[in-house]
Write a protein that holds these residues in place. Structure first.
Motif, PDB file in Angstrom:
ATOM      1  N   GLU A 173      19.541  28.889  21.673  1.00  0.00           N
ATOM      2  CA  GLU A 173      18.741  27.692  21.431  1.00  0.00           C
ATOM      3  C   GLU A 173      18.129  27.196  22.758  1.00  0.00           C
ATOM      4  O   GLU A 173      16.941  26.868  22.822  1.00  0.00           O
ATOM      5  CB  GLU A 173      19.610  26.596  20.789  1.00  0.00           C
ATOM      6  CG  GLU A 173      18.765  25.507  20.179  1.00  0.00           C
ATOM      7  CD  GLU A 173      19.534  24.567  19.267  1.00  0.00           C
ATOM      8  OE1 GLU A 173      20.751  24.749  19.083  1.00  0.00           O
ATOM      9  OE2 GLU A 173      18.894  23.638  18.739  1.00  0.00           O
TER      10      GLU A 173
ATOM     11  N   ASN B   9      23.878   7.146  20.513  1.00  0.00           N
ATOM     12  CA  ASN B   9      23.737   8.593  20.359  1.00  0.00           C
ATOM     13  C   ASN B   9      23.852   9.058  18.890  1.00  0.00           C
ATOM     14  O   ASN B   9      23.603  10.221  18.577  1.00  0.00           O
ATOM     15  CB  ASN B   9      24.797   9.295  21.233  1.00  0.00           C
ATOM     16  CG  ASN B   9      24.823  10.797  21.065  1.00  0.00           C
ATOM     17  OD1 ASN B   9      25.776  11.354  20.535  1.00  0.00           O
ATOM     18  ND2 ASN B   9      23.765  11.467  21.475  1.00  0.00           N
TER      19      ASN B   9
ATOM     20  N   GLY C 216      26.244  12.421  24.669  1.00  0.00           N
ATOM     21  CA  GLY C 216      25.799  13.198  23.529  1.00  0.00           C
ATOM     22  C   GLY C 216      26.487  14.521  23.270  1.00  0.00           C
ATOM     23  O   GLY C 216      27.321  14.997  24.032  1.00  0.00           O
ATOM     24  N   ASP C 217      26.059  15.097  22.163  1.00  0.00           N
ATOM     25  CA  ASP C 217      26.708  16.287  21.614  1.00  0.00           C
ATOM     26  C   ASP C 217      26.448  17.537  22.443  1.00  0.00           C
ATOM     27  O   ASP C 217      27.354  18.312  22.731  1.00  0.00           O
ATOM     28  CB  ASP C 217      26.177  16.495  20.187  1.00  0.00           C
ATOM     29  CG  ASP C 217      27.097  17.378  19.370  1.00  0.00           C
ATOM     30  OD1 ASP C 217      28.247  16.969  19.156  1.00  0.00           O
ATOM     31  OD2 ASP C 217      26.681  18.477  18.981  1.00  0.00           O
TER      32      ASP C 217
ATOM     33  N   LYS D  18      28.541  15.788  16.366  1.00  0.00           N
ATOM     34  CA  LYS D  18      27.494  16.393  15.519  1.00  0.00           C
ATOM     35  C   LYS D  18      27.637  17.907  15.449  1.00  0.00           C
ATOM     36  O   LYS D  18      26.727  18.606  15.005  1.00  0.00           O
ATOM     37  CB  LYS D  18      26.112  16.051  16.081  1.00  0.00           C
ATOM     38  CG  LYS D  18      25.809  14.571  16.138  1.00  0.00           C
ATOM     39  CD  LYS D  18      24.451  14.361  16.792  1.00  0.00           C
ATOM     40  CE  LYS D  18      24.329  12.997  17.415  1.00  0.00           C
ATOM     41  NZ  LYS D  18      23.288  12.957  18.445  1.00  0.00           N
TER      42      LYS D  18
END
Ligand SMILES: O=P(O)(O)OC[C@@]1(O)O[C@H](CO)[C@@H](O)[C@@H]1O
Length: 442
Positions: A88, A169, A352-353, A394
Motif C-alpha cells: 500500500e 482519529n 493513528g492506525d 481500525k
C-alpha cells in the motif's frame, strides 16, 4: 487491497481530470495529461498485479531508501504477495512519481480537495472546540484554592484533551460530530460522565501514566513534545487544540509536528494541509452558516497558532522516512539521523492506525503483549524517546491490553464482529523508552 487501491487511484484520476479541465495554458495541459497517463499505467499495474519495480530517480530524498528495500526484501514480489502495508505504501510512492517527474505539477495533491472537505463538513465539532478554547486556558485563580486543587483542574483538562486528540482519529468522527446538546455539555464538563463513557472504549489505557510522565518532565528546560501526525483537516485541528493546551500550561515549551513530504494514504498531513488549516481558520470562508462569534473564535485560535510558529514554539517538519516502506522497528537502523533527532525530545505522540501498525511491525502479537515489547527498538534502543500511541483501532494489530487482554479480544471477536475496524475502540499506550542514554549505532 484488490479493490481499495484501484478505487483510491480511480478517484485520484477523476480529481486530476477535473483540474485538467480547469486549465488554459497548453504547456500545463500537456504536462498534466502526461501525469494522468502515468496514473493510468499505474492503474494497469495494480489491476494486472504487476511486479513491484524500483522507483525511478525523480529527485525525491527517499529514492535510495525505497530501492534498497525493494532490492533487499521484495525482489520479484507483486502487489498481492508483498505484505499489505508495504504494497500500500509503495502505491502511494508510485503515485508520487506520476507527478514528481512533471514540469508544472510536481506539487499537485490529488487528495487535497477531499482533505479540505473533511474539515469544512465538521462545522459543529470545529466550533464546539473553538468556542471553548479560543480563550487561553488559565488555571482557576480562586485565592482559596490550594495549588493541589489547581493542578487537579489541569489534570482533568489534560485527560479530556488527550481524549479529544485521540478520538479526532476516529473514522466517522461521530464521537464529536453527532452529539446532542446534552452530550456536548457532558464533553465540556471536565471529569464528567461523558468522559467516563468514552474512556471505557480505550482498551489499553495509559492516560494516568501519561499525566505522571508529563509531571516528571515538567522541570526540563526544553520540554519538547513531538507529534508524528496522521490525518489532515479535523484530526489535525484536534492535534493543534491539544498542542495549544500543552504550550499554554507549560507542559511543553516546544511542539514539533512531523508531517509527510507528499500525498500519503489519502488523508495524511502535508505542509500544504498544515498551512491551509491555519490560514483557512484566519482568512477563509468555509462555514457560511456560522455566526460572527463562532468565526471570531476560529480566527483567534488560528492567529494564536500562527504566532506560535513565528516564535518557534511550534515547528513543522517533514523527514523523508515518514513516507517510506520501512516500519518503525527499522527507524533506528535505516534513519539514524531521525532516531537521534527524536531521542532529543521528551515524548513523541504517534497518531493513528497506520503509525501504530508501523510501530508494532504490523505483527499478529497477542493482545496481552506489552507495548514496549511490541515496538521493539523504538523502546529498547539506548536513547529511545518516550513513545505514546494515540490510536483508534481500525486494523488487526491489538497489543498492550494487559494480562486479561487475550480473553477480552476473544470475547469482542465473538460478540462484536468488526470491532477491530470500526474505530469505536482505541488505545493510549505509553513506552518509557530509554531517554537520556547515549544513542549508539552499530
Ligand atoms: O492511520 P489512520 O488514518 O488512523 O487509518 C488509516 C487506515 O484507513 O489506513 C491504514 C492503511 O491501510 C489502515 O491501517 C487504516 O485502516
Amino acid at each position: 487491497m484488490q479493490s481499495r487501491l484501484p478505487t483510491i487511484l480511480g478517484k485520484a484520476i477523476d480529481d486530476t481530470t477535473r483540474t485538467l479541465n480547469e486549465q488554459s495554458s497548453e504547456d500545463k495541459i500537456i504536462d498534466l495529461v502526461q501525469c494522468i497517463e502515468r496514473m493510468e499505467s499505474l492503474m494497469t499495474d495494480l489491476s494486472g498485479n504487476a511486479k513491484l519495480r524500483p522507483i525511478i530517480d525523480d529527485n525525491e530524498a527517499d529514492v535510495a531508501l525505497w530501492n534498497k528495500e525493494i532490492a533487499k526484501y521484495f525482489q520479484g514480489k507483486d502487489f498481492l504477495n508483498a505484505p499489505w502495508l508495504f504494497a500500500e505504501a509503495y502505491k502511494y510512492r508510485r503515485l508520487r512519481e506520476c507527478f514528481s517527474v512533471s514540469k508544472f505539477w510536481s506539487d499537485y495533491d490529488v487528495f487535497f480537495r477531499q482533505k479540505c472537505d473533511t474539515f469544512s463538513r465538521s462545522a459543529d465539532a470545529v466550533f464546539e472546540l473553538s468556542l471553548r478554547f479560543a480563550e487561553p486556558f488559565i488555571r482557576p485563580s480562586d485565592p482559596n484554592d490550594t495549588p493541589d486543587k489547581n493542578l487537579e483542574a489541569e489534570r482533568l483538562m489534560f485527560h479530556e484533551l488527550t481524549q479529544v486528540c485521540l478520538w479526532g482519529n476516529a473514522t466517522d468522527l461521530s464521537l464529536l460530530i453527532n452529539m446532542t446538546e446534552d452530550q456536548i455539555k457532558a464533553l465540556q464538563s471536565t471529569g464528567g460522565d461523558h468522559l467516563a463513557a468514552t474512556e471505557k472504549n480505550i482498551l489499553g489505557n495509559d492516560l494516568a501514566k501519561l499525566w505522571n510522565t508529563f509531571q516528571d518532565v515538567r522541570d526540563n528546560t526544553d520540554r519538547r513534545i513531538d507529534f508524528v501526525l496522521d490525518n489532515a483537516g479535523f484530526e489535525l485541528y484536534c492535534d493543534m487544540i491539544y498542542a495549544d493546551f500543552l504550550i499554554q500550561t507549560g507542559l511543553a515549551a516546544q511542539v514539533r509536528f512531523h508531517g509527510k513530504r507528499y500525498p500519503w494514504f489519502v488523508s495524511d498531513v502535508t505542509r500544504r494541509d498544515w498551512e491551509w488549516l491555519k490560514n483557512s481558520m484566519v482568512y477563509g470562508q468555509l462555514f457560511p452558516k456560522a455566526n460572527e462569534v463562532e468565526l471570531e473564535s476560529l480566527r483567534r485560535l488560528g492567529t494564536r497558532w500562527k504566532q506560535y510558529e513565528k516564535e518557534g514554539k511550534w515547528v513543522y517538519e517533514q523527514h523523508p522516512y515518514w513516507c517510506c516502506g520501512y516500519d518503525y522497528w527499522n527507524l533506528h537502523s535505516e534513519s539514524p539521523d531521525l532516531f537521534l533527532h527524536l531521542s532529543h525530545c521528551d515524548l513523541v505522540f504517534f497518531k493513528g492506525d497506520l503509525n501504530h501498525r508501523k510501530l508494532t511491525y504490523d505483527c499478529a502479537a497477542p493482545a496481552s503483549t506489552p507495548f514496549e515489547v511490541a515496538i521493539g527498538p523504538m523502546a529498547s534502543s539506548a536513547g529511545a524517546p518516550r513513545v505514546v500511541s494515540l490510536r483508534t483501532i481500525k486494523s488487526d494489530v491489538v497489543v498492550g491490553l494487559g494480562e486479561e487482554g487475550d480473553e477480552l479480544v476473544e470475547r469482542l471477536d465473538k460478540e462484536e464482529p468488526g470491532w477491530k475496524i470500526s474505530g469505536k475502540y482505541a488505545v493510549v499506550l505509553l513506552s518509557e523508552g530509554r531517554p537520556g542514554e547515549k544513542v549508539r549505532f552499530a
